[in-house]
Design an enzyme around this catalytic site. Structure first.
Site, PDB file in Angstrom:
ATOM      1  CD  GLU A  40      -3.102   0.929   0.345  1.00  0.00           C
ATOM      2  OE1 GLU A  40      -2.442   1.928  -0.003  1.00  0.00           O
ATOM      3  OE2 GLU A  40      -4.329   0.864   0.205  1.00  0.00           O
ATOM      4  CG  ASN A 127      -7.056   3.650   4.342  1.00  0.00           C
ATOM      5  OD1 ASN A 127      -6.766   3.974   3.204  1.00  0.00           O
ATOM      6  ND2 ASN A 127      -7.326   2.386   4.667  1.00  0.00           N
ATOM      7  CD  GLU A 152      -5.377  -3.950   6.996  1.00  0.00           C
ATOM      8  OE1 GLU A 152      -6.258  -3.088   6.853  1.00  0.00           O
ATOM      9  OE2 GLU A 152      -4.810  -4.508   6.041  1.00  0.00           O
ATOM     10  CG  ASN A 186      -9.421   3.075   1.037  1.00  0.00           C
ATOM     11  OD1 ASN A 186      -8.283   3.497   0.951  1.00  0.00           O
ATOM     12  ND2 ASN A 186      -9.678   1.782   1.159  1.00  0.00           N
ATOM     13  CG  ASP A 233      -7.572   0.590  -1.691  1.00  0.00           C
ATOM     14  OD1 ASP A 233      -7.327   1.588  -0.997  1.00  0.00           O
ATOM     15  OD2 ASP A 233      -7.274  -0.568  -1.318  1.00  0.00           O
TER      16      ASP A 233
END
Length: 306
Positions: A40, A127, A152, A186, A233
């Site tokens: 990510e 995030n 996570e 997100n 995302d």
């Protein structure tokens, strides 16, 4: 679709709308790294010619060196990091699931906590993050993914009881909730002129578009796109105003009005992306276990050239 090639993986841009014609890139995509659990938060630093990205479940921040091609551990026990951005002064801004905070790494390596609570309640698990360079404010999303289990982050009950989008004031440091009606906010990205903000809601599988006032107040918030494969995302805006969004089958390219223009198919579920390289025309994509890159004939909006 993608299949194994010689020096990389053969790919193509699937054109679904004529407005995407003319968009081109290499006929292959390079896999720069694999073997992580969930990659990510890619962020590129032009001055050092390197890219940092997260491997959230392994609680580490990795570094890819453009000059050598080597990937190594930049930071272990990193607070289960997720999204990052480079601020307009070249500093690293990070979202930490495990520590439930947003931090800035200063030029001397020290760490400044920008946000770890809202109205006295601990954040859920920040995030993704972006800076609004016109006023220096920092904006981030705060879903609950990092506190839902120990995979996570650290399992916990939300103290806020909501999943919101926040703005950090550049002068006072005040953390203000600017959007409060998301299921799981997100990815987020400003348009080039910073008058509008795109935010993905992964649980609802859609993207919303807000108008941004000078004081940071958001209005609008209409749904402009719904994901057709997996869920949306991370996202970025290119220098033509198009929106590139991570999804289940790769990257989806959207017109500013939300129309699906086409796709860049990948062999893994995409999580996030960023633009980098000396001209801002290299797409770096974090996708499940791997980090990919592809050279294209467009660049990121507001990208600083070397």
């Amino acid at each position: 679709m993608a299949d194994d090639g010689g020096d990389g993986i053969k790919v193509r841009f699937e054109v679904l709308d004529g407005r995407l014609r003319g968009v081109r890139g290499d006929s292959w995509i390079e896999r720069l790294h694999t073997g992580s659990r969930w990659t990510e938060g890619p962020v590129y630093f032009p001055a050092g010619r390197y890219l940092l990205f997260s491997d959230i479940p392994n609680d580490r921040l990795l570094r890819w060196d453009e000059t050598t091609g080597v990937v190594g551990v930049f930071q272990q026990n990193a607070g289960f990091p997720n999204g990052h951005t480079r601020d307009c002064q070249g500093r690293l801004i990070s979202c930490e699931h495990g520590n439930r905070r947003v931090t800035r790494t200063e030029h001397d390596g020290s760490v400044t906590v920008l946000a770890d609570n809202w109205q006295g309640h601990r954040l859920n698990s920040p995030n993704d993050v972006v800076e609004r360079c016109s006023d220096g404010s920092i904006w981030f999303t705060d879903p609950t993914y990092g506190i839902e289990s120990d995979y996570e982050g650290h399992q916990a009950v939300s103290e806020i009881g909501a999943r919101q989008v926040y703005r950090i004031d550049p002068v006072s440091g005040e953390v203000r909730a600017v959007a409060t009606d998301f299921l799981q906010p997100n990815g987020l990205a400003f348009t080039a002129d910073e008058t509008q903000l795109y935010v993905s809601d992964s649980e609802a599988k859609h993207i919303r578009l807000f108008d941004v006032a000078a004081d940071g107040t958001l209005t609008g918030g209409d749904v402009i796109a719904t994901c057709t494969q997996g869920t949306f995302d991370g996202l970025r805006v290119d220098d033509s105003g198009r929106l590139w969004v991570a999804a289940g089958d790769g990257l989806h390219c959207l017109h500013p009005d939300g129309s699906l223009l086409g796709k860049l198919h990948l062999p893994e579920t995409a999580a996030n992306l960023t633009f980098g390289g000396g001209q801002g025309n290299t797409l770096f994509i974090t996708a499940t276990r791997s980090l990919y890159s592809i050279r294209v004939n467009f660049a990121g909006a507001r990208y600083p050239r070397r």
